[in-house]
Scaffold this motif. Structure first.
Motif, PDB file in Angstrom:
ATOM      1  N   VAL A 213       0.830  -1.213   0.000  1.00 17.63           N
ATOM      2  CA  VAL A 213       0.000   0.000   0.000  1.00 17.63           C
ATOM      3  C   VAL A 213       0.860   1.257   0.000  1.00 17.63           C
ATOM      4  CG1 VAL A 213      -1.729   1.306   1.310  1.00 17.63           C
ATOM      5  CG2 VAL A 213      -1.921  -1.175   1.135  1.00 17.63           C
ATOM      6  N   ARG A 217       0.980   2.753  -5.248  1.00 18.26           N
ATOM      7  CA  ARG A 217       0.343   2.152  -6.436  1.00 18.26           C
ATOM      8  C   ARG A 217      -1.179   2.141  -6.338  1.00 18.26           C
ATOM      9  NH1 ARG A 217       2.963  -3.384  -8.449  1.00 18.26           N
ATOM     10  NH2 ARG A 217       1.610  -2.827 -10.201  1.00 18.26           N
ATOM     11  N   TYR A 218      -1.706   2.275  -5.125  1.00 23.22           N
ATOM     12  CA  TYR A 218      -3.141   2.100  -4.931  1.00 23.22           C
ATOM     13  C   TYR A 218      -3.784   3.406  -4.471  1.00 23.22           C
ATOM     14  CZ  TYR A 218      -1.130  -2.555  -4.853  1.00 23.22           C
ATOM     15  OH  TYR A 218      -0.402  -3.667  -5.160  1.00 23.22           O
ATOM     16  N   ARG A 219      -4.949   3.708  -5.059  1.00 24.34           N
ATOM     17  CA  ARG A 219      -5.618   4.986  -4.763  1.00 24.34           C
ATOM     18  C   ARG A 219      -7.109   4.765  -4.552  1.00 24.34           C
ATOM     19  NH1 ARG A 219      -1.723   8.741  -6.107  1.00 24.34           N
ATOM     20  NH2 ARG A 219      -0.125   8.006  -7.561  1.00 24.34           N
ATOM     21  N   GLU A 222      -9.939   3.371  -7.258  1.00 24.96           N
ATOM     22  CA  GLU A 222      -9.318   2.707  -8.401  1.00 24.96           C
ATOM     23  C   GLU A 222      -9.156   1.216  -8.115  1.00 24.96           C
ATOM     24  OE1 GLU A 222      -5.646   4.493  -9.510  1.00 24.96           O
ATOM     25  OE2 GLU A 222      -6.497   6.502  -9.734  1.00 24.96           O
ATOM     26  N   THR A 223      -9.512   0.385  -9.085  1.00 25.40           N
ATOM     27  CA  THR A 223      -9.338  -1.061  -8.948  1.00 25.40           C
ATOM     28  C   THR A 223      -7.867  -1.409  -9.146  1.00 25.40           C
ATOM     29  OG1 THR A 223     -11.554  -1.458  -9.816  1.00 25.40           O
ATOM     30  CG2 THR A 223     -10.018  -3.317  -9.832  1.00 25.40           C
ATOM     31  N   PRO A 224      -7.279  -2.161  -8.221  1.00 22.66           N
ATOM     32  CA  PRO A 224      -5.864  -2.511  -8.360  1.00 22.66           C
ATOM     33  C   PRO A 224      -5.584  -3.257  -9.664  1.00 22.66           C
ATOM     34  CG  PRO A 224      -6.635  -3.036  -6.159  1.00 22.66           C
ATOM     35  CD  PRO A 224      -7.850  -2.674  -6.962  1.00 22.66           C
ATOM     36  N   SER A 228      -0.695  -6.479  -9.970  1.00 16.87           N
ATOM     37  CA  SER A 228      -0.108  -5.961  -8.734  1.00 16.87           C
ATOM     38  C   SER A 228      -0.337  -6.958  -7.603  1.00 16.87           C
ATOM     39  CB  SER A 228      -0.742  -4.616  -8.369  1.00 16.87           C
ATOM     40  OG  SER A 228      -2.109  -4.802  -7.999  1.00 16.87           O
ATOM     41  N   MET A 230      -1.828  -6.502  -4.689  1.00 16.51           N
ATOM     42  CA  MET A 230      -3.203  -6.448  -4.207  1.00 16.51           C
ATOM     43  C   MET A 230      -4.170  -7.028  -5.232  1.00 16.51           C
ATOM     44  SD  MET A 230      -3.332  -5.272  -1.114  1.00 16.51           S
ATOM     45  CE  MET A 230      -1.788  -6.087  -0.755  1.00 16.51           C
ATOM     46  N   GLY A 231      -3.879  -6.790  -6.491  1.00 20.95           N
ATOM     47  CA  GLY A 231      -4.719  -7.348  -7.544  1.00 20.95           C
ATOM     48  C   GLY A 231      -4.702  -8.865  -7.525  1.00 20.95           C
ATOM     49  N   LEU A 249      -6.447  -2.262   2.027  1.00 21.46           N
ATOM     50  CA  LEU A 249      -6.868  -1.164   1.153  1.00 21.46           C
ATOM     51  C   LEU A 249      -8.029  -0.382   1.762  1.00 21.46           C
ATOM     52  CD1 LEU A 249      -6.674  -3.038  -2.285  1.00 21.46           C
ATOM     53  CD2 LEU A 249      -5.100  -1.296  -1.425  1.00 21.46           C
ATOM     54  N   LEU A 254      -5.232   4.134   2.727  1.00 22.97           N
ATOM     55  CA  LEU A 254      -5.109   4.849   1.451  1.00 22.97           C
ATOM     56  C   LEU A 254      -4.907   6.337   1.672  1.00 22.97           C
ATOM     57  CD1 LEU A 254      -7.766   2.954  -0.692  1.00 22.97           C
ATOM     58  CD2 LEU A 254      -5.273   2.817  -0.897  1.00 22.97           C
TER      59      LEU A 254
END
Length: 339
Positions: A213, A217-219, A222-224, A228, A230-231, A249, A254
């Motif tokens: 986190v 890269r994660y906001r 937004e879908t990871p 990634s 987390m994805g 997340l 975040l």
């Protein structure tokens, strides 16, 4: 590279510790890409790093085998740390004399060595008297199979119980704890770090990028990316993977990551460098565990140890990550502090 004594011991470790959980089939590295793992270890040693942490659990022992082959011929240059307690294959689990004896012998075989520098209990075992565990570990030290002992994911109460038990049985005390610690997980500050200081234990902190986190890269909203970390977790069939990713997340984490990105931009540094530099400078931290998948990622991580964080940046990072400790400990299973 700077070095510190690990707790109240004479064991001097580098401020960066190489974590190896990514070394093994299908985890970060391409399947079977042992060559890249070797390059990571080479780059770490060349940079002055001396402590390499692994565990029998990682990839059912494959990680220990990879590490053992990589350090062959230069065993005395490194401090090998591994962990026991978890089941590997069809074996049992826990901190009983029976299980730990079998686990240690298996780790020695896989690592290709006749001693472990730092042998750690991977987690607390409520089914085994702590006196049995500490007496068993002391026997390993007396037999020359282990130099020092430590623990991972213990609460403050468990640390105290273990150190008292070592004293009662006339055995060897723990010199280290491996806890989770990052800008999004500061709960160890409340009770665990003070317990370590009181009982002469250094710390090897892990999870310093908050499961990825804190890389920026994660906001929100937004879908990871599916590729990634987390994805992959969100799409993983492993029980609990989705819940773990979702807990990391959350809005608080975040928000912290978003502010970290701004601080890093002002310093012309990557968010991950700033997050690691913050942890490395925290009171009570001996060494910071890095978990790179490639040699290039390792070099980026090591840059954090040369990053100068101005006082205003430190104050801002402290402010955005302030927390209410609540009735929690710093184990791996407590992923986010209470709000």
């Amino acid at each position: 590279m700077d070095y510190l004594n690990l707790g109240r011991s004479g064991l001097r470790v580098s401020r960066a510790c190489l974590g190896t959980m990514n070394f093994g089939t299908g985890h970060g590295l391409a399947a079977g890409d042992e060559a890249e793992a070797g390059r990571v270890i080479d780059a770490f040693i060349e940079a002055g790093g001396n402590i390499i942490d692994t565990a029998d659990l990682y990839h059912r022992g494959e990680t220990e085998e990879i590490v053992g082959r990589a350090v062959r011929g230069r065993r005395e240059q490194v401090i090998l740390a591994t962990k026991g307690a978890m089941p590997v294959g069809t074996e049992g689990r826990g901190l009983s004399r029976r299980h730990l004896t079998r686990a240690l012998d298996a780790s020695l075989r896989r690592l290709g060595t006749d001693y472990i520098d730092l042998y750690q209990c991977h987690q607390w075992d409520p089914a085994t008297p702590i006196e049995e565990t500490m007496a068993t570990l002391d026997g390993f030290v007396r037999a020359g199979k282990v130099r020092y002992i430590g623990c991972s994911n213990f609460s403050a109460t468990q640390i105290v119980e273990a150190q008292w038990a070592a004293a009662r049985v006339g055995g060897t005390p723990f010199v280290s704890l491996q806890p989770q610690y990052s800008l999004v997980q500061r709960v160890i500050e409340a009770e665990i770090l003070p317990a370590c200081e009181r009982h002469g234990m250094g710390t090897i902190v892990y999870g310093t990028l908050g499961g990825g986190v804190l890389t920026g890269r994660y906001r929100h909203g937004e879908t990871p990316d599916p590729d990634s970390r987390m994805g992959r977790l969100l799409g993983h069939s492993m029980p609990g993977a989705n819940r773990w990713a979702e807990s990391l997340l959350n809005d608080r984490n975040l928000d912290i990551a978003g502010e970290l990105v701004k601080v890093a931009a002002g310093l012309d540094a990557a968010p991950s460098e700033v997050a690691l530099a913050w942890v490395a400078r925290r009171p009570g931290v001996t060494t910071v565990l890095l978990g790179p998948r490639t040699a290039e990622q390792l070099r980026q991580n090591l840059a954090a140890f040369d990053l100068d964080l101005p006082q205003e940046a430190l104050a801002r990072l402290d402010e955005i990550s302030a927390f209410d400790p609540g009735p929690m400990d710093g184990s791996f299973f407590h992923l986010t502090p209470r709000r």
